[in-house]
Motif scaffolding. Structure first.
Motif, mmCIF file in Angstrom:
data_model
loop_
_atom_site.group_PDB
_atom_site.id
_atom_site.type_symbol
_atom_site.label_atom_id
_atom_site.label_comp_id
_atom_site.label_asym_id
_atom_site.label_seq_id
_atom_site.Cartn_x
_atom_site.Cartn_y
_atom_site.Cartn_z
ATOM 1 N N ALA A 240 -7.670 -5.981 -0.040
ATOM 2 C CA ALA A 240 -6.568 -6.324 -0.934
ATOM 3 C C ALA A 240 -6.375 -7.835 -1.007
ATOM 4 O O ALA A 240 -6.160 -8.410 -2.088
ATOM 5 C CB ALA A 240 -5.286 -5.641 -0.464
ATOM 6 N N TYR B 85 0.797 -1.233 0.000
ATOM 7 C CA TYR B 85 0.000 0.000 0.000
ATOM 8 C C TYR B 85 0.825 1.276 0.000
ATOM 9 O O TYR B 85 0.265 2.373 -0.077
ATOM 10 C CB TYR B 85 -0.935 0.009 1.206
ATOM 11 N N GLN C 70 -11.534 -3.732 -4.055
ATOM 12 C CA GLN C 70 -12.492 -3.588 -2.965
ATOM 13 C C GLN C 70 -12.113 -2.385 -2.099
ATOM 14 O O GLN C 70 -11.255 -1.585 -2.466
ATOM 15 C CB GLN C 70 -12.553 -4.884 -2.149
ATOM 16 N N ARG C 71 -12.730 -2.251 -0.965
ATOM 17 C CA ARG C 71 -12.475 -1.131 -0.070
ATOM 18 C C ARG C 71 -11.015 -1.114 0.366
ATOM 19 O O ARG C 71 -10.390 -2.162 0.540
ATOM 20 C CB ARG C 71 -13.385 -1.240 1.153
ATOM 21 N N ARG C 72 -10.477 0.087 0.554
ATOM 22 C CA ARG C 72 -9.099 0.230 0.997
ATOM 23 C C ARG C 72 -8.870 -0.549 2.291
ATOM 24 O O ARG C 72 -9.685 -0.528 3.205
ATOM 25 C CB ARG C 72 -8.774 1.709 1.234
ATOM 26 N N GLU D 243 -4.802 -3.854 -9.028
ATOM 27 C CA GLU D 243 -5.213 -2.904 -8.007
ATOM 28 C C GLU D 243 -6.282 -3.534 -7.122
ATOM 29 O O GLU D 243 -7.075 -4.360 -7.585
ATOM 30 C CB GLU D 243 -5.773 -1.640 -8.655
ATOM 31 N N ASN D 244 -6.299 -3.123 -5.879
ATOM 32 C CA ASN D 244 -7.344 -3.565 -4.964
ATOM 33 C C ASN D 244 -8.693 -3.110 -5.512
ATOM 34 O O ASN D 244 -8.956 -1.916 -5.646
ATOM 35 C CB ASN D 244 -7.103 -2.978 -3.572
ATOM 36 N N ASP E 148 -2.812 -1.569 -3.031
ATOM 37 C CA ASP E 148 -3.981 -1.059 -2.316
ATOM 38 C C ASP E 148 -4.113 0.453 -2.485
ATOM 39 O O ASP E 148 -3.634 1.233 -1.661
ATOM 40 C CB ASP E 148 -3.867 -1.425 -0.831
ATOM 41 N N HIS E 149 -4.754 0.863 -3.598
ATOM 42 C CA HIS E 149 -5.080 2.266 -3.836
ATOM 43 C C HIS E 149 -3.857 3.172 -3.713
ATOM 44 O O HIS E 149 -3.875 4.172 -2.984
ATOM 45 C CB HIS E 149 -6.189 2.720 -2.877
ATOM 46 N N ALA E 150 -2.788 2.829 -4.423
ATOM 47 C CA ALA E 150 -1.545 3.603 -4.398
ATOM 48 C C ALA E 150 -1.005 3.693 -5.819
ATOM 49 O O ALA E 150 -0.190 2.845 -6.232
ATOM 50 C CB ALA E 150 -0.533 2.949 -3.458
ATOM 51 N N PRO E 151 -1.442 4.672 -6.619
ATOM 52 C CA PRO E 151 -1.075 4.755 -8.035
ATOM 53 C C PRO E 151 0.433 4.801 -8.292
ATOM 54 O O PRO E 151 0.922 4.186 -9.236
ATOM 55 C CB PRO E 151 -1.756 6.050 -8.499
ATOM 56 N N THR F 11 -9.088 -9.343 -3.145
ATOM 57 C CA THR F 11 -8.796 -9.122 -4.559
ATOM 58 C C THR F 11 -7.778 -10.134 -5.055
ATOM 59 O O THR F 11 -7.908 -10.695 -6.157
ATOM 60 C CB THR F 11 -8.266 -7.689 -4.775
#
Length: 325
Positions: A74, A15, A67-69, A64-65, A44-47, A77
């Motif tokens: 993760a 993440y 689902q929810r952060r 990418e995850n 996990d939501h980290a471009p 997923t």
């Protein structure tokens, strides 16, 4: 592996770019193991981290995850993306020993076994472990004194080194999104909750510990502080209070009762006998951690009642965090 024919997927979740070096070491430690048919890296939501990973590996499944952060989303997923019959999980700051995959998945030849956990040894930062006795190593995400030293049935496994049959994970609905770590908030119990649910759904299902399946888990400097010890202990109590409401006290606290009544008192007495060699500080850490955990349990129980008796771990923690501001 003695006729083993099932595919094995290893899932690593990450993440933050702060752990980039650790992540590379983690991925490389499993890429070299022939028993790992597939490595799945979930970002996990980290471009920025996603871009780094895509440029670094072309033989790793990188997603990418969806689902929810948070770690639970993760991992879910990764399970859905994996093609293996068995899905193993390794933390992004842990390095697997060369035979980790083989040793971790071998027990699955027994069809009653749905989950297997390994052992995690701490890699301490400069300055060492300070006040941590072996009994408190769970605070830093590692195996602690009191666990079985050989293969044995257990209630739950350790999150940084574990494996499950993929079908059982999917059937159970995966990891609970309202349980477990989100970013740097030290919640826990997502593995415990999953293992309890698996066994409640099928009383014949077995969760086993295999200490020979070893990983080296890096401990960051912020985790060898008194503030982290107390915060981690507090949120462990919060997590266990919510877990007991959801799944029942007997299953949720069966391991903890022996740990609190037998393991920790013996550890305190031992450390007091080593007062001249740092024992007083280690004994004080045990007492302080227990006090923080009990406080978390008590406040988590009250907060749960305020939430109607069915508040999730995340909801309970959020309520307590807002109340403390």
């Amino acid at each position: 592996m003695n006729g083993w024919t099932q595919r094995v997927s290893v899932v690593v979740c990450a993440y933050t770019t702060r752990r980039w070096d650790d992540l590379q070491a983690s991925i490389e430690s499993v890429r070299a193991q022939p028993e790992a048919d597939e490595v799945v890296l979930v970002i996990d939501h980290a471009p920025e981290l996603l871009a780094l990973a895509l440029a670094r590996w072309d033989d790793v499944v990188i997603v990418e995850n969806a689902q929810r952060r948070g770690l639970s989303g993760a991992r879910n997923t990764g399970v859905l993306e994996a093609s293996g019959d068995v899905v193993a999980f390794l933390d992004d700051d842990a390095v697997a020993e060369p035979d980790w995959v083989r040793l971790l998945v071998e027990p699955f030849v027994d069809l009653d076994i749905v989950g297997v956990g390994g052992r995690a040894e701490p890699v301490w930062p400069v300055g060492g472990r300070r006040f941590y006795s072996d009994e408190l190593l769970w605070v830093v995400g590692c195996s602690y004194a009191g666990l079985p030293e050989g293969d044995a049935d257990v209630r739950n496994v350790l999150g940084c080194t574990m494996a499950f049959r993929r079908w059982d994970l999917v059937q159970a609905g995966g990891f609970d999104l309202d349980t477990g770590r989100v970013g740097r908030i030290p919640l826990g119990c997502e593995e415990t909750q999953l293992c309890i649910r698996l066994r409640q759904d099928d009383p014949d299902a077995r969760i086993v510990l295999r200490p020979a399946a070893l990983v080296q888990h890096r401990v960051t400097p912020d985790r060898v502080t008194w503030s982290y010890l107390l915060r981690r202990g507090f949120f462990e109590g919060v997590s266990k209070a919510a877990l007991a409401r959801e799944l029942g006290r007997e299953d949720s606290l069966s391991t903890e009762s022996h740990y609190l009544s037998r393991t920790l008192p013996g550890a305190v007495l031992r450390e007091l006998g080593l007062a001249g060699r740092g024992g007083l500080r280690r004994a004080a850490a045990i007492v302080a951690c227990v006090a923080a955990t009990v406080a978390g349990w008590a406040l988590g129980t009250v907060a749960g009642a305020r939430l109607g008796g069915a508040g999730s771990i995340a909801a309970t923690a959020d309520l307590l965090e807002r109340a403390g501001r």
